[in-house]
Scaffold this motif. Structure first.
Motif, PDB file in Angstrom:
ATOM      1  N   ALA A   1      -2.699  48.903  79.763  1.00 51.63           N
ATOM      2  CA  ALA A   1      -3.207  47.739  79.028  1.00 51.63           C
ATOM      3  C   ALA A   1      -4.502  47.733  79.087  1.00 51.63           C
ATOM      4  O   ALA A   1      -5.381  47.865  80.011  1.00 51.63           O
ATOM      5  CB  ALA A   1      -2.645  46.623  79.248  1.00 51.63           C
ATOM      6  N   THR A   2      -5.363  47.374  77.869  1.00 49.30           N
ATOM      7  CA  THR A   2      -6.955  47.113  77.802  1.00 49.30           C
ATOM      8  C   THR A   2      -7.063  45.732  77.338  1.00 49.30           C
ATOM      9  O   THR A   2      -8.095  45.422  77.456  1.00 49.30           O
ATOM     10  CB  THR A   2      -7.198  47.949  76.740  1.00 49.30           C
ATOM     11  N   GLN A   3      -5.916  44.956  76.928  1.00 44.93           N
ATOM     12  CA  GLN A   3      -5.917  43.594  76.892  1.00 44.93           C
ATOM     13  C   GLN A   3      -5.039  42.825  77.212  1.00 44.93           C
ATOM     14  O   GLN A   3      -3.737  43.619  77.746  1.00 44.93           O
ATOM     15  CB  GLN A   3      -6.094  43.159  75.352  1.00 44.93           C
ATOM     16  N   PRO A   4      -4.900  41.414  77.575  1.00 41.92           N
ATOM     17  CA  PRO A   4      -3.711  40.849  77.797  1.00 41.92           C
ATOM     18  C   PRO A   4      -2.624  40.940  76.971  1.00 41.92           C
ATOM     19  O   PRO A   4      -2.914  41.036  75.631  1.00 41.92           O
ATOM     20  CB  PRO A   4      -4.110  39.270  78.069  1.00 41.92           C
ATOM     21  N   ILE A   5      -1.602  41.231  77.569  1.00 45.25           N
ATOM     22  CA  ILE A   5      -0.273  41.368  76.585  1.00 45.25           C
ATOM     23  C   ILE A   5       0.789  40.445  77.146  1.00 45.25           C
ATOM     24  O   ILE A   5       1.171  40.004  78.421  1.00 45.25           O
ATOM     25  CB  ILE A   5       0.453  42.698  76.671  1.00 45.25           C
ATOM     26  N   GLN A   6       1.558  39.435  76.294  1.00 39.66           N
ATOM     27  CA  GLN A   6       2.385  38.575  76.551  1.00 39.66           C
ATOM     28  C   GLN A   6       3.757  39.176  76.506  1.00 39.66           C
ATOM     29  O   GLN A   6       4.098  39.906  75.947  1.00 39.66           O
ATOM     30  CB  GLN A   6       2.139  37.227  75.426  1.00 39.66           C
ATOM     31  N   LYS A   7       4.606  38.513  77.483  1.00 37.85           N
ATOM     32  CA  LYS A   7       6.033  38.739  77.405  1.00 37.85           C
ATOM     33  C   LYS A   7       6.552  38.562  76.082  1.00 37.85           C
ATOM     34  O   LYS A   7       6.349  37.623  75.405  1.00 37.85           O
ATOM     35  CB  LYS A   7       6.729  37.710  78.372  1.00 37.85           C
ATOM     36  N   GLY A   8       7.438  39.701  75.630  1.00 38.48           N
ATOM     37  CA  GLY A   8       7.970  39.422  74.358  1.00 38.48           C
ATOM     38  C   GLY A   8       7.243  40.036  73.240  1.00 38.48           C
ATOM     39  O   GLY A   8       7.654  40.309  72.120  1.00 38.48           O
ATOM     40  N   GLU A   9       5.808  40.362  73.579  1.00 38.27           N
ATOM     41  CA  GLU A   9       5.045  40.913  72.496  1.00 38.27           C
ATOM     42  C   GLU A   9       5.482  42.418  72.373  1.00 38.27           C
ATOM     43  O   GLU A   9       5.792  43.300  73.283  1.00 38.27           O
ATOM     44  CB  GLU A   9       3.643  40.658  73.015  1.00 38.27           C
ATOM     45  N   THR A  10       5.231  42.894  71.156  1.00 36.34           N
ATOM     46  CA  THR A  10       5.267  44.405  70.673  1.00 36.34           C
ATOM     47  C   THR A  10       3.927  44.819  70.885  1.00 36.34           C
ATOM     48  O   THR A  10       2.724  44.518  70.543  1.00 36.34           O
ATOM     49  CB  THR A  10       5.547  44.336  69.113  1.00 36.34           C
ATOM     50  N   ILE A  11       3.881  45.675  71.837  1.00 39.19           N
ATOM     51  CA  ILE A  11       2.807  46.621  72.273  1.00 39.19           C
ATOM     52  C   ILE A  11       2.175  47.331  71.453  1.00 39.19           C
ATOM     53  O   ILE A  11       1.062  47.358  71.096  1.00 39.19           O
ATOM     54  CB  ILE A  11       2.991  47.055  73.426  1.00 39.19           C
ATOM     55  N   PHE A  12       2.911  48.365  70.918  1.00 37.45           N
ATOM     56  CA  PHE A  12       2.860  49.199  69.776  1.00 37.45           C
ATOM     57  C   PHE A  12       3.971  49.759  69.357  1.00 37.45           C
ATOM     58  O   PHE A  12       5.120  49.701  69.695  1.00 37.45           O
ATOM     59  CB  PHE A  12       1.997  50.375  70.300  1.00 37.45           C
TER      60      PHE A  12
ATOM     61  N   SER B   1      12.802  50.357  71.918  1.00 41.59           N
ATOM     62  CA  SER B   1      13.923  50.086  70.960  1.00 41.59           C
ATOM     63  C   SER B   1      13.625  50.555  69.592  1.00 41.59           C
ATOM     64  O   SER B   1      12.352  51.019  69.434  1.00 41.59           O
ATOM     65  CB  SER B   1      14.122  48.689  70.930  1.00 41.59           C
ATOM     66  N   PHE B   2      14.613  50.474  68.814  1.00 41.45           N
ATOM     67  CA  PHE B   2      14.403  51.009  67.437  1.00 41.45           C
ATOM     68  C   PHE B   2      15.026  50.128  66.422  1.00 41.45           C
ATOM     69  O   PHE B   2      15.976  50.328  65.782  1.00 41.45           O
ATOM     70  CB  PHE B   2      15.009  52.552  67.079  1.00 41.45           C
ATOM     71  N   PRO B   3      14.380  48.692  66.379  1.00 38.77           N
ATOM     72  CA  PRO B   3      14.755  47.678  65.589  1.00 38.77           C
ATOM     73  C   PRO B   3      14.818  47.901  64.000  1.00 38.77           C
ATOM     74  O   PRO B   3      15.554  46.928  63.425  1.00 38.77           O
ATOM     75  CB  PRO B   3      13.921  46.484  65.900  1.00 38.77           C
ATOM     76  N   GLU B   4      14.084  48.757  63.737  1.00 39.31           N
ATOM     77  CA  GLU B   4      13.901  48.985  62.323  1.00 39.31           C
ATOM     78  C   GLU B   4      14.710  49.970  61.528  1.00 39.31           C
ATOM     79  O   GLU B   4      14.901  50.310  60.414  1.00 39.31           O
ATOM     80  CB  GLU B   4      12.667  49.581  61.697  1.00 39.31           C
ATOM     81  N   ASN B   5      15.929  50.620  62.519  1.00 41.26           N
ATOM     82  CA  ASN B   5      16.906  51.321  62.121  1.00 41.26           C
ATOM     83  C   ASN B   5      16.347  52.465  61.579  1.00 41.26           C
ATOM     84  O   ASN B   5      17.159  53.356  60.492  1.00 41.26           O
ATOM     85  CB  ASN B   5      17.777  50.464  60.938  1.00 41.26           C
ATOM     86  N   ASN B   6      15.336  53.182  61.984  1.00 38.97           N
ATOM     87  CA  ASN B   6      14.752  54.310  61.813  1.00 38.97           C
ATOM     88  C   ASN B   6      14.001  55.113  62.948  1.00 38.97           C
ATOM     89  O   ASN B   6      14.349  54.412  64.145  1.00 38.97           O
ATOM     90  CB  ASN B   6      13.876  54.438  60.777  1.00 38.97           C
ATOM     91  N   PHE B   7      13.425  55.928  62.833  1.00 43.91           N
ATOM     92  CA  PHE B   7      12.835  56.467  64.149  1.00 43.91           C
ATOM     93  C   PHE B   7      11.642  55.869  64.477  1.00 43.91           C
ATOM     94  O   PHE B   7      10.557  56.357  65.462  1.00 43.91           O
ATOM     95  CB  PHE B   7      12.353  58.257  63.871  1.00 43.91           C
ATOM     96  N   LEU B   8      11.131  54.757  64.143  1.00 50.47           N
ATOM     97  CA  LEU B   8      10.007  53.849  64.365  1.00 50.47           C
ATOM     98  C   LEU B   8      10.172  53.346  65.854  1.00 50.47           C
ATOM     99  O   LEU B   8      10.992  52.388  65.782  1.00 50.47           O
ATOM    100  CB  LEU B   8       9.388  52.975  63.399  1.00 50.47           C
ATOM    101  N   LEU B   9       9.616  53.924  66.657  1.00 47.98           N
ATOM    102  CA  LEU B   9       9.728  53.430  68.255  1.00 47.98           C
ATOM    103  C   LEU B   9       8.820  51.859  68.532  1.00 47.98           C
ATOM    104  O   LEU B   9       7.823  52.042  68.351  1.00 47.98           O
ATOM    105  CB  LEU B   9       9.463  54.370  69.238  1.00 47.98           C
ATOM    106  N   HIS B  10       9.471  51.046  69.053  1.00 52.79           N
ATOM    107  CA  HIS B  10       8.827  49.761  69.446  1.00 52.79           C
ATOM    108  C   HIS B  10       8.906  49.590  70.965  1.00 52.79           C
ATOM    109  O   HIS B  10       9.911  50.035  71.377  1.00 52.79           O
ATOM    110  CB  HIS B  10       9.554  48.532  68.729  1.00 52.79           C
ATOM    111  N   VAL B  11       7.581  49.374  71.418  1.00 54.21           N
ATOM    112  CA  VAL B  11       7.622  49.358  72.862  1.00 54.21           C
ATOM    113  C   VAL B  11       7.096  47.924  72.921  1.00 54.21           C
ATOM    114  O   VAL B  11       5.890  47.286  72.549  1.00 54.21           O
ATOM    115  CB  VAL B  11       6.466  50.365  73.401  1.00 54.21           C
ATOM    116  N   THR B  12       8.038  46.987  73.867  1.00 55.15           N
ATOM    117  CA  THR B  12       7.870  45.609  73.968  1.00 55.15           C
ATOM    118  C   THR B  12       7.656  44.892  75.205  1.00 55.15           C
ATOM    119  O   THR B  12       8.249  45.794  76.442  1.00 55.15           O
ATOM    120  CB  THR B  12       9.046  44.817  73.397  1.00 55.15           C
ATOM    121  N   ALA B  13       6.881  44.131  75.638  1.00 58.83           N
ATOM    122  CA  ALA B  13       6.507  43.670  76.963  1.00 58.83           C
ATOM    123  C   ALA B  13       7.789  42.675  77.400  1.00 58.83           C
ATOM    124  O   ALA B  13       8.211  41.836  76.840  1.00 58.83           O
ATOM    125  CB  ALA B  13       5.244  42.909  77.066  1.00 58.83           C
ATOM    126  N   LEU B  14       8.439  43.261  78.734  1.00 58.97           N
ATOM    127  CA  LEU B  14       9.189  42.380  79.167  1.00 58.97           C
ATOM    128  C   LEU B  14       8.540  41.123  80.359  1.00 58.97           C
ATOM    129  O   LEU B  14       9.308  40.264  80.554  1.00 58.97           O
ATOM    130  CB  LEU B  14      10.006  43.374  80.300  1.00 58.97           C
TER     131      LEU B  14
END
Length: 417
Positions: free
Chosen positions: A38-49, A325-338
């Motif tokens: 991480a280069t910046q603070p990331i909050q729980k539940g936030e989509t990192i990229f 996860s893949f919440p958009e029902n396609n190959f776009l990968l979401h990385v989310t902070a736990l």
């Protein structure tokens, strides 16, 4: 030469733009290789990229069993109700709130030459621009003697479900280079994925193909060469190079899962309903999944795999601070902070599912050694270093009762939608 970070991030532009890319790739150690920080603070539940794969492909058995997905982005093509009817084996199955299904069949397009289906004109054009012109079999789509069909049939004969990789992912890598104007750039991008030693590569291939892997691998290499040989990638077609390519995909491939039914269930969960109506809808969905389990088992999703540049830099932890996860029902990968992540902190995901992470340190290490060829030194493993170096009696009893290998169902969380 490794790909530059400009190359890496160019594939996230416009996709990751909806989520801030607050990360950078750093070299960690010779044992772990690269890591994502991480280069910046990331909050729980936030989509990192959010990341688009360099290449992706549906698993071949999954497609053969009529799990209909876009041939490019793997978006599920069935309406949620059609999906439910197939998975339950009940042609008359009706879903309430059909308006919540997001599948747009009016947008679907077929390749005019081979008739493979795409979810949209955009995907049809993107596939043609990147790799499909090389791979399109034209009117020979169903010809068993076509070189690509022979390759796919050979793959299905040696890699049965549950699937963990696809020969077509490798085929799309080659086709991408074949079609590219800047071949060197794509070769650099593919070459920067995690590589293994010759012995480790052999272990990975053995894991994927079983006891007779050398003969099987040579058959696949010969068919792969006949169908796709490219001079610029000549090293990939030698016995050692093909094994390395195979191991690269086996090590770095990220499972992808899509489901129109899962999307419909998510939309149902978001409805504001009266308590009685909510109870009835939840009971209906619970029964629906019980019926699916009886008829189909655990194979719910359109499944495939892809190569993701940033995700592949995420190291494993038994106490991950992020998930995919893949919440958009396609190959776009979401990385989310736990959890909250501080600047400079490494972003780690887990290669194990929830149940596996709760097992003993010895059991976790056994799974990771056998499937990923490393020994975990995450905080949880270090804290449990004094535990007996053996599987607990309870786990042994559980394994005997279940009669399944410890590595069964690896990566379930990696394909959640």
């Amino acid at each position: 030469m490794a790909a530059s970070m400009c190359d890496v991030f160019s594939f996230c532009v416009g996709v990751a733009g909806r989520a801030r890319v607050a990360v950078e790739v750093r070299f960690v150690s010779s044992a772990k290789g690269k890591g994502l920080f991480a280069t910046q603070p990331i909050q729980k539940g936030e989509t990192i990229f959010i990341e688009r794969p360099l290449v992706a492909a549906q698993f071949l058995w999954n497609a053969l069993y009529r799990y209909r997905a876009c041939d490019h982005c793997l978006r599920a093509l069935e309406k949620a109700e059609e999906n439910a009817q197939r998975l339950t084996g009940k042609p008359g199955q009706v879903l309430p709130h059909p308006e919540l299904c997001t599948v747009r069949k009016d947008l679907h397009q077929n390749c005019p030459h081979c008739q493979v289906t795409y979810c949209s004109t955009e995907c049809l054009l993107a596939a043609a621009e990147q790799y499909h012109r090389v791979l399109c079999p034209g009117p020979s789509q169903d010809d068993p003697l076509h070189p690509l069909n022979k390759l796919q049939e050979a793959w299905r004969s040696v890699h049965y479900p549950p699937e963990t990789a696809s020969i077509m992912l490798m085929a799309r890598m080659v086709a991408t280079v074949k079609q590219a104007k800047d071949k060197d750039r794509w070769i650099r991008l593919f070459s920067q994925f995690c590589n293994k030693t010759a012995n480790e590569e052999e272990e990975i291939v053995h894991k994927l193909l079983g006891d007779k892997f050398k003969g099987q691998l040579e058959l696949l290499r010969r068919l792969f060469t006949e169908a796709l040989y490219e001079e610029a990638l000549s090293q990939w077609f030698t016995p050692d190079g093909f094994r390395s390519l195979f191991a690269l995909v086996g090590t770095n491939g990220q499972g992808i899962g899509t489901s129109s039914l899962s999307q419909w269930v998510r939309a149902c969960d978001a409805l504001e309903l009266k308590p009685q109506d909510r109870e009835q809808l939840d009971a209906f969905i619970d029964q629906l999944y019980k019926d699916i389990e009886t008829a189909t088992g655990e194979f719910l999703n359109c499944e495939g795999s892809g190569l993701f540049v940033l995700q592949s830099c995420c190291n494993h932890s038994c106490v991950p601070n992020a998930e995919t996860s893949f919440p958009e029902n396609n190959f776009l990968l979401h990385v989310t902070a736990l959890e909250d992540i501080k600047p400079g902190e490494e972003i780690c995901i887990s290669y194990l599912d929830c149940c596996q992470r709760e097992r003993s340190r010895h059991s976790r290490h056994k799974i990771l050694r056998e499937n990923y060829l490393f020994v975990c030194s995450c905080p949880k493993c270090l804290a449990e270093a004094d535990e007996p170096n053996m599987t607990s009696e309870e786990e042994d009893d559980e394994e005997d009762e279940e009669g399944e290998p410890e590595d069964a169902e690896l990566g379930d969380e990696m394909t959640d939608v």
